[in-house]
Each structure stands twice: as C-alpha cells, then as structure tokens.
Design a protein around this motif. Structure first.
Motif, PDB file in Angstrom:
ATOM      1  N   PRO A  73      60.913 -88.797 -18.565  1.00 36.38           N
ATOM      2  CA  PRO A  73      60.910 -90.165 -19.107  1.00 36.38           C
ATOM      3  C   PRO A  73      59.572 -90.494 -19.757  1.00 36.38           C
ATOM      4  CG  PRO A  73      61.886 -90.135 -16.912  1.00 36.38           C
ATOM      5  CD  PRO A  73      61.308 -88.770 -17.136  1.00 36.38           C
ATOM      6  N   GLY A  74      59.641 -90.947 -21.008  1.00 36.30           N
ATOM      7  CA  GLY A  74      58.415 -91.252 -21.742  1.00 36.30           C
ATOM      8  C   GLY A  74      58.177 -92.728 -21.932  1.00 36.30           C
ATOM      9  N   LEU A  75      59.171 -93.556 -21.581  1.00 34.89           N
ATOM     10  CA  LEU A  75      59.053 -95.002 -21.710  1.00 34.89           C
ATOM     11  C   LEU A  75      59.657 -95.658 -20.474  1.00 34.89           C
ATOM     12  CD1 LEU A  75      60.321 -95.417 -25.406  1.00 34.89           C
ATOM     13  CD2 LEU A  75      57.948 -95.658 -24.653  1.00 34.89           C
ATOM     14  N   HIS A  76      59.202 -96.850 -20.179  1.00 31.90           N
ATOM     15  CA  HIS A  76      59.833 -97.615 -19.105  1.00 31.90           C
ATOM     16  C   HIS A  76      59.694 -99.106 -19.392  1.00 31.90           C
ATOM     17  CE1 HIS A  76      55.614 -97.388 -17.700  1.00 31.90           C
ATOM     18  NE2 HIS A  76      55.851 -98.550 -17.091  1.00 31.90           N
ATOM     19  N   HIS A  77      60.645 -99.865 -18.890  1.00 38.78           N
ATOM     20  CA  HIS A  77      60.648-101.304 -19.102  1.00 38.78           C
ATOM     21  C   HIS A  77      59.648-101.982 -18.170  1.00 38.78           C
ATOM     22  CE1 HIS A  77      63.944-101.653 -21.926  1.00 38.78           C
ATOM     23  NE2 HIS A  77      64.654-100.822 -21.197  1.00 38.78           N
ATOM     24  N   PRO A  78      58.997-103.039 -18.648  1.00 43.07           N
ATOM     25  CA  PRO A  78      58.093-103.775 -17.755  1.00 43.07           C
ATOM     26  C   PRO A  78      58.887-104.557 -16.704  1.00 43.07           C
ATOM     27  CG  PRO A  78      58.293-104.902 -19.871  1.00 43.07           C
ATOM     28  CD  PRO A  78      59.028-103.588 -20.003  1.00 43.07           C
ATOM     29  N   LEU A  79      58.324-104.636 -15.521  1.00 40.58           N
ATOM     30  CA  LEU A  79      58.922-105.385 -14.422  1.00 40.58           C
ATOM     31  C   LEU A  79      57.898-106.388 -13.900  1.00 40.58           C
ATOM     32  CD1 LEU A  79      60.440-102.380 -12.429  1.00 40.58           C
ATOM     33  CD2 LEU A  79      61.590-103.749 -14.164  1.00 40.58           C
ATOM     34  N   ASP A  80      58.386-107.479 -13.345  1.00 44.24           N
ATOM     35  CA  ASP A  80      57.441-108.432 -12.780  1.00 44.24           C
ATOM     36  C   ASP A  80      57.018-107.980 -11.387  1.00 44.24           C
ATOM     37  OD1 ASP A  80      59.416-109.098 -10.959  1.00 44.24           O
ATOM     38  OD2 ASP A  80      59.937-110.998 -11.921  1.00 44.24           O
ATOM     39  N   LYS A  81      56.226-108.803 -10.692  1.00 46.74           N
ATOM     40  CA  LYS A  81      55.664-108.388  -9.405  1.00 46.74           C
ATOM     41  C   LYS A  81      56.723-108.169  -8.340  1.00 46.74           C
ATOM     42  CE  LYS A  81      54.804-113.166  -7.938  1.00 46.74           C
ATOM     43  NZ  LYS A  81      53.774-114.131  -7.501  1.00 46.74           N
ATOM     44  N   ASN A  82      57.931-108.692  -8.573  1.00 52.44           N
ATOM     45  CA  ASN A  82      59.022-108.485  -7.621  1.00 52.44           C
ATOM     46  C   ASN A  82      59.971-107.378  -8.052  1.00 52.44           C
ATOM     47  OD1 ASN A  82      58.233-110.589  -5.848  1.00 52.44           O
ATOM     48  ND2 ASN A  82      59.044-112.078  -7.325  1.00 52.44           N
ATOM     49  N   GLY A  83      59.613-106.661  -9.110  1.00 54.62           N
ATOM     50  CA  GLY A  83      60.454-105.556  -9.575  1.00 54.62           C
ATOM     51  C   GLY A  83      61.588-105.977 -10.462  1.00 54.62           C
ATOM     52  N   GLN A  84      61.527-107.189 -11.036  1.00 54.15           N
ATOM     53  CA  GLN A  84      62.606-107.667 -11.891  1.00 54.15           C
ATOM     54  C   GLN A  84      62.274-107.410 -13.354  1.00 54.15           C
ATOM     55  OE1 GLN A  84      63.028-111.776 -10.893  1.00 54.15           O
ATOM     56  NE2 GLN A  84      63.686-111.374  -8.796  1.00 54.15           N
ATOM     57  N   PRO A  85      63.256-106.956 -14.167  1.00 53.80           N
ATOM     58  CA  PRO A  85      62.993-106.707 -15.593  1.00 53.80           C
ATOM     59  C   PRO A  85      62.581-107.992 -16.300  1.00 53.80           C
ATOM     60  CG  PRO A  85      65.096-105.766 -14.902  1.00 53.80           C
ATOM     61  CD  PRO A  85      64.634-106.645 -13.794  1.00 53.80           C
ATOM     62  N   ILE A  86      61.583-107.875 -17.172  1.00 51.84           N
ATOM     63  CA  ILE A  86      61.122-109.021 -17.957  1.00 51.84           C
ATOM     64  C   ILE A  86      61.108-108.632 -19.423  1.00 51.84           C
ATOM     65  CG2 ILE A  86      59.740-110.030 -16.114  1.00 51.84           C
ATOM     66  CD1 ILE A  86      57.291-108.674 -17.260  1.00 51.84           C
ATOM     67  N   VAL A  94      66.301-107.102  -9.506  1.00 50.89           N
ATOM     68  CA  VAL A  94      67.353-108.117  -9.507  1.00 50.89           C
ATOM     69  C   VAL A  94      66.879-109.288 -10.346  1.00 50.89           C
ATOM     70  CG1 VAL A  94      68.808-109.585  -8.087  1.00 50.89           C
ATOM     71  CG2 VAL A  94      67.997-107.409  -7.194  1.00 50.89           C
ATOM     72  N   PRO A  95      67.450-109.512 -11.529  1.00 55.17           N
ATOM     73  CA  PRO A  95      67.002-110.646 -12.340  1.00 55.17           C
ATOM     74  C   PRO A  95      67.124-111.945 -11.563  1.00 55.17           C
ATOM     75  CG  PRO A  95      68.439-109.218 -13.598  1.00 55.17           C
ATOM     76  CD  PRO A  95      68.492-108.739 -12.194  1.00 55.17           C
ATOM     77  N   ALA A  96      66.124-112.759 -11.695  1.00 58.24           N
ATOM     78  CA  ALA A  96      66.113-114.019 -10.949  1.00 58.24           C
ATOM     79  C   ALA A  96      67.283-114.894 -11.369  1.00 58.24           C
ATOM     80  CB  ALA A  96      64.792-114.751 -11.192  1.00 58.24           C
ATOM     81  N   SER A  97      67.855-115.560 -10.417  1.00 56.46           N
ATOM     82  CA  SER A  97      68.925-116.504 -10.718  1.00 56.46           C
ATOM     83  C   SER A  97      68.381-117.604 -11.618  1.00 56.46           C
ATOM     84  CB  SER A  97      69.463-117.105  -9.412  1.00 56.46           C
ATOM     85  OG  SER A  97      70.330-118.183  -9.695  1.00 56.46           O
ATOM     86  N   ARG A  98      69.199-118.040 -12.566  1.00 60.17           N
ATOM     87  CA  ARG A  98      68.766-119.125 -13.442  1.00 60.17           C
ATOM     88  C   ARG A  98      68.846-120.481 -12.748  1.00 60.17           C
ATOM     89  NH1 ARG A  98      71.916-117.107 -18.899  1.00 60.17           N
ATOM     90  NH2 ARG A  98      70.945-115.053 -19.004  1.00 60.17           N
ATOM     91  N   LYS A  99      69.405-120.469 -11.530  1.00 54.85           N
ATOM     92  CA  LYS A  99      69.384-121.678 -10.713  1.00 54.85           C
ATOM     93  C   LYS A  99      68.248-121.563  -9.709  1.00 54.85           C
ATOM     94  CE  LYS A  99      74.220-123.050 -10.937  1.00 54.85           C
ATOM     95  NZ  LYS A  99      75.360-123.542 -10.146  1.00 54.85           N
ATOM     96  N   LYS A 100      67.593-122.636  -9.453  1.00 58.38           N
ATOM     97  CA  LYS A 100      66.488-122.628  -8.511  1.00 58.38           C
ATOM     98  C   LYS A 100      67.006-122.567  -7.084  1.00 58.38           C
ATOM     99  CE  LYS A 100      62.790-123.031 -11.104  1.00 58.38           C
ATOM    100  NZ  LYS A 100      61.675-122.074 -11.036  1.00 58.38           N
TER     101      LYS A 100
END
Length: 999
Positions: free
Chosen positions: A17-30, A47-53
């Motif tokens: 693998p030569g590329l990877h997607h950035p993740l936030d501090k909780n491992g979620q794709p951003i 796990v993408p954060a829920s759009r509901k709080k």
C-alpha cells in the motif's frame, strides 16, 4: 478535497500500500487528500461519527480507541527492508524458501495471483523463523515473542497473523504449509516439519479447508499455483490432518445410565472411567501425525483458542446472556488449547510452532482479559481498513442519520437498543406471540433494507448474473429467529397432511417467500433458517430448531433426491449435514444453495463462510463491542469480482449495506453496478492424450568445462550492451535559481575514464565472478587473456552508450551485464563443453501434471488427431492463439504445449542476479532426424537487455548444456519477432531444420 467516501480504493491488491486515507484521533475517516505511504498498524475503529449528537449519558462501544502496535510495526519495518533486497543471495533463507519467495512475488500466475497481504503474512513468519534469529539486531524480537508466549501459552510458541475477512487466510495457510513441507522434505532441521494439524472452529470451515490437502483434485498447490510445479512431489509427502476443535472433547467410551454406573462403581475408591484418555483422544483426532516427532499446528479463526488469564477478571461480573456467552467462549477456548497442549506432550519433540490466523485475534468475553485485547503474539496486520483501501473486500455501508427528530441517535445504527426489550428471550416466550407481533421498528427496518435489496436483485438480473444477491438477518436467539423467519418467508399452522390449515401466511417479503401465491410450497426454498453454532458442532439438531426448519429440510431432501437420486437421502445424510451443505453452497450454480436469497441466522453465521454474494445484513441482536461488529459484518465482505479495472489498475468498489450493526465505513449511497464474474476455466492434462506428453529437464544452473587454459571469444549481436539514461538515471540536470544564470551539471568524471581503465575493471569483475577454482580462489594467471578480450569487446563496438558517458559501464549492475555477455562469448569461442546442472530434487518435468484454474481467455485445443496433451491454451496476448493454430495445423508438429504452469524455466543472470526465464511454447517436431527435435519457442517484439540475456543464455548455455547431458532428446531454440508472419516464419524454420538434418 478528496473524500474517503468518494474514492475508498487507493491501492493495488498486489503491491505494498502506497497511500492511505487520513483518520481522526478516534480512527474515523475524514475529508482530505490521501496520504503517502502505508498506515502504521493501529487499533482502528473507523466508524464515521453519527450526524446526530449523542447525549452525554449515551454509552459508547468498548473498543473505540486508536493506538499503535509497536511490535507489529517494528517487525513490519524489518520485513520491508528485507523484502527490498534485490539479490536473493542476501535474503538469508534456504534455497527452497528463496525459490518460493521469488515465485510468490514475481511468478507468472495463470489464475488468481497472491495478494500482497497474503505474501506479507507468509514473509513475516519466514523472516522470524529463518532470518531474525541469526542477526543480533533482530534476535531480540524473537525473544520478546517467546516471553509473550510464556505468559499466555507456557507450553507453546504461537505466532499470529491478523488478516481482514475476505483477504485470503486459506491461501496463506497453503503458503505456510508449502514453505514448511518442501523444506522439510529436502532437508530435515528443527525449523521445518512436514506434518501439520489444521484446527477449525467448526465443521463448515473444516470441510472448506480440504483444498489444503494435496490429494484433493482442486487443492490450492496446483489450482492456485501456490508452489512451482517442480515442488509438487515434495508437497505430496506432507501429512496433513484437518479437524474442528470439538474433536478434542473426550468422548464417552461406555454410555451408562445412572443406576448401571452406580452398580459397576460399587465400593471401588477410584471413580469409574467411562471417557477417553488424552492418548485415546489424540489417536482419534490426530491419527498418523502421532508417528512424527514434531508437528506444526495452524489455527483458523484463532481468536477462539487461548488460555484463561491466571487470576484475570478484567471484565468484572457478568449477568444474563453476557454471562452465558462468556461461559461458552471459555469452554470452547479451554477445549481447543487443551487439545494442542496434549499433542505437544505426546510428541517426542513437541509442537514445532502454532500459526494463528484471524481477522480479529483478540481475547473474547470470558477470557479474563479485557474483551478485544490483542493477542500479544500477533506479528503481522492487514486490517479491514487496509483491505478496503486495497479493494480486497466490499465496503460496508450503514445509516448515519434518519428522520426521527425525537431521538438524539440514529435508530437503525444500533437497532437492538430500540427493540431488544420487546423481543422474547426464550422459546416459551416466543410461543406466546405470533410473527405479526414483532416490534414495528424491526418490521420497518426489514422492509426498508428489503426495498433496497429489490433494486439490487433487479440489477443482478439485468447484468446476467445467474445467482441472486443474498440478504442476511443475524438474530440474538432461536426464539427471535423463528419469528423473523416466519414473518419474512411465510408459515402454515395445523396438520397439512390432514388438509387442515389453522393459519397460513405467504410471507411479507415477496422475493423471500417459500410459498407461491396459491399457498403451495416452492420446490426450492428461497429463505433458509440456520442456527450456526448448532450446525457447526456436528451434533444432532435441537428438537425446537428441527421443528421450526422442518418443512424446508424436507424440501431440500426432495431437491437432493431429484438431483442425485433417491439413494442420496436414504439415511446417509443427516438433517444437520443437509443444512450445512445448503449453507455452504449459497450462491453456487448447480448446488443445493444456488437460489437461496435470504438467510435468517442465530449466532454470527459461520466464520469462514466464503459466500461472496451477500449484499445486505440486518442485525437483530446486541453488539457490545466492535470486535463482534466486525465478525458479523465480515459475513458480507467477500468480493464478487476479482477482475481489475484495466483503466486504473485497481478493483472497482463493491458495497454491502448494513442495518442494525453499529459499525461502518461509508455513509453516502454510492452507486456500484454489479459485474458479472468472468468464467473460470480448468486447464488440465487429458489422460486420453498421454502419447502427446512432453518431458523436459529442470535446470538449476550450468557448468563449463574448458579444454585448455587458452581463452577465445566469439561475439554475436546478443553480445551487444546498450546503456541509456533509463539504466543509470539522468546525466544532465539543469539547475536554476530565482534570478541569475542557470547551470547544467553532468557526471564529467565518467567521461574522463580511458578505455584501458575500463577494460581493466571489467576484466577484474569477470575474473572474480566467473573464473574461480574449486576452492573459490580467482585464477589470476588468466587475467591478461581476460583483459585482452574485454578490451576487444569495447573496441569492436559491443559497448553502446546513448546519452551517457562510457564510464557508466563501471556501475556494478552494468559491469555484471557486460561480464555475463563476455563470459558466454568465451564459452562459445573456447570450444568448451557446457553441462546443464539439474534440480537435485525434481530433475524432470512433464505436461502430464498440468492442473490449474484461470479466468484468463482460453483457446480449447482440438486438432484431429490431437497434438496437445493440455486441454487449453491460455491466451495472455493475441498472438498466442495464432501460434497455437499454426502448431496444430503444421504436419511436422508431433506435439506442443503452452508453457503455462508447467514449471519449465531457464535460469539466467541479469545484472549479477539469478533470474528465471519462462519461454512461451514447447514443441516436439519431426525434423527428419532419428528422434524428434524439441523446440523452445519465444515470440518477442521489442527486446531490452533482459530479453537479450534470456535469449543468449538459452541458445548458448541451456541448449548445448541439456544436449550434452543426454537423456532428454535433442533441443533447439527459436525466436519469432513478428506475430503477423508467424505461420510463414515457423514454416521457414522447419525447412531450415530439415535441410540441416539432411546435410
């Protein structure tokens, strides 16, 4: 900005693998551009954060953390450096291992090529076994792993490979077996064994792993070309036993009722022994393996195998179903590890090593460790995120928002929180309600996901895919599964034999109904009810489950009888075996499970279930951790198509839609058109054409015998070496500042070298690399002759430099290429005899061993009378069909074969590194001689320096070397440069050979 959701696949499955997607501090794709390089091994829960709080009091899953695994990353860095070594002689492994690594990394595969993640897993184990212990800098890593095992597995040495579901763990097992078995067959050492115990968590995986048995017709060593053909005889010497861990249960040897047991016990102080001893259990479970002094163990789905942590209770007290699940996990793990430890005690030299494979090599609930804690002996990691970015698995998709404004969470993301308390926990509870009483939220979720399934079903039909997509419902218990199954597929009450129907419903989801519009049962059920854990144990079905699935079982029996004859179901097939056969063949044309569209399951379905047609999953159960989420989602991750998109060199995205499981990667509804898989062809030798067999030598090197110490050279066109900037890099670089004049820099020092300096250094390299005596010392007295011939090679124009200074010949790789060309010219001119050196283990190959599968285009051989022992010619390019047709129709051709998976290779040197050349065709030709002539044919348009080295080695070393050996007939070599005139060129070649014999 490039989003993960718009471009999830970044890497080829066949490269690092030569590329990877950035993740936030909780491992979620951003959002953001992909980052260069490979992502470190981390505990990632993307796990993408829920759009509901979420509310402050809302509980989170236990494993939402993001931390590096330092041991895995350090081992990976060493293996990366080791892999990059260009010269196999520097790898520090046995010759057998070297051959296998070259094959896996660079072999020409007719069928599926090993993914990078598969090769890396095998490389890591090889490096830790053969390389790391010999080097001071890396020996400590092995020591650290031994310490981890002492703490958790005192009697064993385990190494674990973490590989995402669908990334091909079975292939890795075959690679490890090949590496061990072939090395052990050729040289007995403590590092290798040819006896293997493979342990699976259930009968389904045990049966599927039969492809690891060399005796099976569709074994991976042949059909997937895991080993070069010359190693197949060594593989067949391996002793392999495949079992499920349940076999380690000590069985009753004397079944007694309580009264009889008490009578026999009498007043004896020792309890009556009515169960197997360890020795008896091992005799039954391991069989012939007990005849060996050491055995290698391979655990599939190894997260079920561990020893409870001494004094450990990291989870605290458990209650209810959690407590029951923990007890079941603990019992299975204890039974599994006890069996391996018993085998270790029984063998004189013990279990050599235990290799664990799992997508989730974590401790389970009830282990004494925190659930989800990584096995400390994991040494390689190819995570689910890595697999998605390489396109190896489908991309899971779940809801991230909904229109229910009254809640602060997404209901369908974790459905159980909304419906769990409304569902029955026991069969007695389920008997009090009907399928119509299921919670409305559950029914809406089923209907919503089914509506999406309908669209996918129609798309598959339009694409001409012969089997349907599959919809899975995973339930908490059998009480729930029965109600959901009846709501989906329909039900009937009362005694149907009496014609009385107390109640009937055809089913709410039309495509999943097991009844037609008139109330009659369909000949083939569309929906299947399965209790995974019960089916996997191999025991008789529980009465309640058998009653619930009874009508479908009877339908499958009738279908089996119609397909295979009535005798196939006359007591020979148990109901559990029948359901297991249906489940294992879901989506497979011509099998019982071919037309299954929906599976309602208890537990998590079968781990290792390799159905690749699953597109939708609905979770109707509790999910306490991401570990459990990944295990369930894994049932939908196997890709349907493994054909690269030729325009971009990557796989196309495939999706699996998930509801009720709080675990996902992609949120936006991307459209992915279904692709009809390419047809697979089995290419094999046809027994009836045994007379067309072509046997050939397996050559490992060459030995030269010079008649005298006088050296002469005969140079040819292939003696020419051309060096350009492509070989050594740019030789003129323009440098400019913001202001001022620019400057061009060149390697002027190379221009100032005199021909005498060049010839001296070239002769020195030739002397030290090609002219040593039996004790390894260079033959210094030959140096003046060698330098004279090197100077002649330069003066006569065989060194051609284009855009580079002449001194570039002194670069090490160019020196090696020049020395190889001069050495062959010396052999040709000095009238010495060349002798081919045969492979000491398998000196002879043959077309009769061909047996592999491929999705490449194939041309069926069929001349009358036949001229090819092999069923098909694999068409790697357009000209191969033309050449095959030419060979089939030419009257002088006795037999021919495309050199695909034959194991016919010609060793040659390129830049000082030994490589292997695979010519295109072998031909047995009537050239008018007393015996037929064997031709090695190659079609090549543009030729680079490597192609010249191949041709020169074949013509000037391999052909005379094999002919000098005797025993393999007469051989010759020919190249065709233009495929458009191939028929005419071959006819002209035959005419020249006929005249040569006649003269």
């Amino acid at each position: 900005m490039t989003s993960f959701y718009e471009r999830p696949i970044l890497n080829s499955p066949y490269c690092v693998p030569g590329l990877h997607h950035p993740l936030d501090k909780n491992g979620q794709p951003i959002d953001g551009e992909p980052r260069q390089g490979r992502r470190p091994s981390r505990h990632i829960v993307p796990v993408p954060a829920s759009r509901k709080k979420a509310s402050a009091g809302q509980a989170s899953l236990d494993l939402e953390t993001y931390s590096d695994y330092p041991l895995i990353n350090e081992i990976r860095s060493f293996v990366d450096t080791w892999r990059a070594l260009p010269n196999p002689a520097d790898w520090g492994v046995t010759g057998t291992t070297q051959r296998l690594l070259e094959h896996w990394r660079h072999g020409q595969f007719s069928g599926p090529q090993p993914f990078f993640c598969q090769v890396e897993a095998a490389e890591t184990i090889i490096w830790l076994t053969e390389v790391a212990p010999k080097r001071t800098a890396t020996r400590r890593l092995r020591d650290e792993l031994e310490q981890h095992n002492k703490g958790a597995n005192p009697a064993l040495f385990r190494l674990a490979m973490k590989m995402a579901t669908g990334s091909g763990k079975t292939t890795v097992m075959a690679m490890l077996i090949a590496w061990q078995a072939v090395n052990a067959a050729r040289k007995a050492t403590k590092d290798f064994s040819r006896a293997f115990l493979i342990i699976a968590p259930g009968i389904t995986i045990r049966d599927r792993l039969r492809v690891l048995l060399p005796s099976e017709p569709d074994n991976y060593y042949e059909t997937r070309e895991i080993v070069p053909p010359e190693m197949l005889p060594d593989i067949r010497r391996a002793e392999i036993v495949i079992t499920n861990y349940h076999a380690f249960q000590h069985r009753e040897t004397l079944a007694l009722p309580k009264v009889a047991r008490s009578f026999l016990q009498g007043n004896a102080p020792e309890p009556l022994k009515t169960t197997e001893t360890d020795a008896e259990m091992l005799e039954r479970a391991c069989g012939k393996l007990l005849n060996y002094d050491r055995v290698t163990v391979i655990n599939d789905e190894a997260h079920h195998c561990y020893r409870h942590k001494v004094g450990g209770d990291a989870e605290g007290p458990l209650t209810g179903e959690d407590k029951k699940e923990a007890a079941e996990n603990e019992e299975a793990a204890r039974l599994w590890i006890n069996g391996i430890e018993a085998l270790d005690r029984r063998l004189s030299k013990g279990v050599r090593a235990v290799y664990d494979l799992s997508a989730t090599p974590f401790f389970l609930r009830g282990s004494g460790y925190q659930e989800g804690y990584l096995f400390p002996w994991v040494v390689s990691d190819f995570s689910l995120m890595d697999a998605i970015e390489s396109g190896i698995v489908k991309l899971p998709r779940v809801p991230v928002t909904d229109n229910l404004v009254q809640t602060d969470r997404v209901v369908y993301r974790d459905l159980w929180k909304s419906i769990g308390k409304s569902l029955p926990k026991t069969a007695a509870g389920a008997a009090k309600i009907s399928p119509f009483d299921l919670p409305p939220t559950l029914l809406t979720a089923l209907t919503a996901l089914y509506s999406h399934y309908e669209g996918e079903f129609k798309r598959w039909e339009r694409a001409g895919i012969g089997v349907p997509p599959v919809f899975i419902v995973v339930c908490q218990n059998t009480a729930i599964s029965k109600l959901v199954f009846e709501w989906i597929a329909g039900f009937e009450r009362g005694d149907a034999n009496e014609g009385e129907r107390a109640a009937f419903h055809a089913g709410h989801l039309e495509l999943f109904r097991n009844y037609d519009e008139h109330g009659a049962r369909l000949p083939r059920p569309r929906t299947l009810l399965i209790d995974s854990r019960e089916i996997e144990s191999g025991k008789a079905l529980d009465k309640g489950f058998r009653d619930a699935a009874g009508p479908e079982i009877e339908q499958f029996k009738r279908e089996l009888a119609s397909r295979e004859g009535a005798g196939s179901v006359n007591g020979d097939v148990s109901e559990g075996e029948l359901l297991r056969e249906v489940m294992n063949t879901v989506g497979r044309p011509g099998r019982l499970g071919e037309q299954i569209r929906c599976v309602v399951s208890v537990s998590m379905l079968t781990e290792g279930w390799d159905t690749n047609t699953v597109t939708h999953i609905l979770g109707v159960r509790a999910f306490g951790t991401q570990l459990l989420c990944e295990q369930v989602v894994g049932r939908a991750l196997r890709r349907q198509s493994y054909d690269l998109n030729r325009e971009i060199g990557l796989f196309d995205v495939e999706y699996a839609d998930i509801i009720g499981i709080p675990f996902d990667f992609a949120a936006s509804p991307q459209k992915a058109e279904p692709v009809k898989p390419k047809p697979v062809t089995r290419v094999h030798a046809i027994k009836e054409r045994a007379g067309l067999e072509i046997a050939f030598p397996r050559v490992s090197g060459y030995r030269r015998e010079l008649p005298s110490e006088k050296l002469e050279a005969v140079f040819s066109d292939d003696s020419r070496l051309e060096i350009t900037p492509l070989d050594i890099g740019p030789t003129a670089v323009v440098m400019e500042g913001i202001v001022g004049a620019g400057v061009t820099i060149t390697p002027e020092v190379l221009d100032r070298l005199r021909p005498s300096e060049i010839s001296f250094n070239l002769a020195k390299h030739l002397l030290y690399s090609h002219f040593r005596d039996e004790e390894g010392f260079p033959k210094q007295h030959l140096f003046p002759q060698i330098q004279r011939l090197a100077r002649r090679w330069i003066d006569e124009g065989y060194l051609v430099t284009k855009g580079v200074p002449i001194g570039a010949i002194l670069y090490q790789d160019q020196l090696a290429r020049a020395a190889e060309k001069i050495d062959i010219a010396l052999t040709r001119g000095s009238e010495g005899q060349i002798m081919a050196v045969l492979d000491p283990y398998n000196p002879k190959g043959s077309t009769r061993h061909v047996n592999f599968i491929t999705s490449k285009p194939c041309w069926k051989t069929g001349a009358q009378p036949p001229k090819c022992q092999i069923s098909h010619v694999v068409l790697d390019s357009s000209w191969e069909e033309q050449l095959a047709l030419t060979l089939e129709t030419h009257p002088r051709v006795i037999a021919y074969a495309k050199n695909q998976a034959l194991g016919f290779e010609i060793p040659y040197l390129d830049g000082g590194t030994m490589r292997r050349y695979v010519p295109d065709f072998l031909v047995r030709l009537d050239d008018g001689g007393t015996t037929p002539l064997h031709l090695v044919l190659e079609v090549k348009g543009l030729r680079d320096e490597a192609d010249k080295a191949k041709a020169q080695t074949t013509r000037d070393l391999w052909v005379p070397g094999v002919n000098a050996l005797g025993g393999f007939g007469r051989w010759d070599f020919a190249e065709f440069r233009d495929w458009t005139t191939m028929t005419e060129d071959f006819a002209a070649l035959v005419e020249r050979l006929l005249k040569k014999v006649a003269a």
